[in-house]
Design an enzyme around this catalytic site. Sequence first.
Site, PDB file in Angstrom:
ATOM      1  N   CYS A  89       0.803  -1.228   0.000  1.00 13.29           N
ATOM      2  CA  CYS A  89       0.000   0.000   0.000  1.00 13.29           C
ATOM      3  C   CYS A  89       0.834   1.275   0.000  1.00 13.29           C
ATOM      4  CB  CYS A  89      -0.938   0.012   1.197  1.00 13.29           C
ATOM      5  SG  CYS A  89      -2.227  -1.248   1.130  1.00 13.29           S
ATOM      6  N   HIS A 353      -9.021   3.955  -2.044  1.00  8.96           N
ATOM      7  CA  HIS A 353      -7.603   3.627  -1.850  1.00  8.96           C
ATOM      8  C   HIS A 353      -7.124   2.737  -3.005  1.00  8.96           C
ATOM      9  CE1 HIS A 353      -3.915   2.215  -0.201  1.00  8.96           C
ATOM     10  NE2 HIS A 353      -4.370   1.340   0.683  1.00  8.96           N
ATOM     11  N   CYS A 383       0.072   3.014   6.475  1.00  6.25           N
ATOM     12  CA  CYS A 383       0.291   1.644   6.922  1.00  6.25           C
ATOM     13  C   CYS A 383       0.483   0.762   5.689  1.00  6.25           C
ATOM     14  CB  CYS A 383      -0.883   1.148   7.757  1.00  6.25           C
ATOM     15  SG  CYS A 383      -2.481   1.124   6.895  1.00  6.25           S
TER      16      CYS A 383
END
Length: 397
Positions: A89, A353, A383
């Site tokens: 991510c 996202h 994160c």
Amino acid sequence: MKSAVIVDAVRTPFGKRDGSFSEMHPQDLAAKPLEALEERNDFSPETVEDVIYGCVTPVDEQGFNIGRVAPMVAGWGDIVPGVQLNRMCGSGQQAANFAAANVMAGQHDVLVAGGVEHMTRVPMGSDGSGVSETYFEYFDELTTQGEGAERIAEEYGLTRREVDELAVDSQQRWASAWENGYYDDQIVPVEVELEGEVSGSDARRSEETIPKTAVVEQDEHPRPDTDLETLSTLPLSFREDGNGVHHPGNSSGIVDGSSALLIASEEAAAAHGWEPMARIVQTEVVGVDPVTMLTGPIPATEEVLESADMDLADIDLFEVNEAFASVVAAWLEETGVSWEDVNVNGGAIAHGHPLGATGAMLLTKLVHELERTGKDTALSTMCIGFGQGVATIIERV
């Protein structure tokens, strides 16, 4: 050591899963920010010494190094090299950090860094089917990111109402920012060809058909009418009802999108007549417990501030990726930062996202918000699956 500056930063709108971008190839989506950067900053493609693109699921249509293919699709020819990276991510933010490091070290003067993720056409996890079980022998326990978020909520004593309140704020902040035009300078419209064809202007007299197109100008995932009552009725996503706090309304949205930043040395920016928006001050990456896995923004923030010889009080604006509401809530509790200074124009719970693109998008939001408000400094942190965290500090030029 040279300074690395952000000359410009753009992103596409984020299309909801199976939404407007569903018929667009990921390579075409990845090319859109590159086209916009060229048009907005009036440079020849050969000016760009490398393109660094994050992509978390680099298989199938996103395979074969989409960082190399995207500039070719953008019409930059075969002279511009490109590379794809995967820090899960954090990939898009890591791309910007790597670009900054290259400039600071004097290896390059002009680079483009960003990322893409087409989560409709290449679903999350598509690259993990062949992973050997021995890969996971180093983990004490295997958990999903959702379970990690739930364990964070337990550790910090977060209630469902608390994380739902954060989610509602995210939606309302996005809506206010959109209505006030705060996204206008950073989102580039994308023309899409819709599925199928429609008849010509007068089907009764002509059999001619034309492609049906539309221009996507706005994020498709936000639900600005979201309220606490609505969220309270949603079933939990990762645990049985009553035993957790996370559901689709307080977790990040699955979307399709891309983003990119033009990063250069101060000398190169001056030579090209570019007026930089911000300077990249410091970057950091950390490893954390891979079971809860999502606490990385906490030590990443601490370490990047220490490396920059700065304190939280020195930072005006923050972006903490809203992968799950508990991740942000835990970061807020640990740092003591006011929620009023974090994700001020909404976060991933609202706009979504798109994994490999998100990190570059967070920096894009920050540079434009610094310029809009006249504030000086900002910090972005994320994160990362399997226990990592990434952070970047920038300051307005």
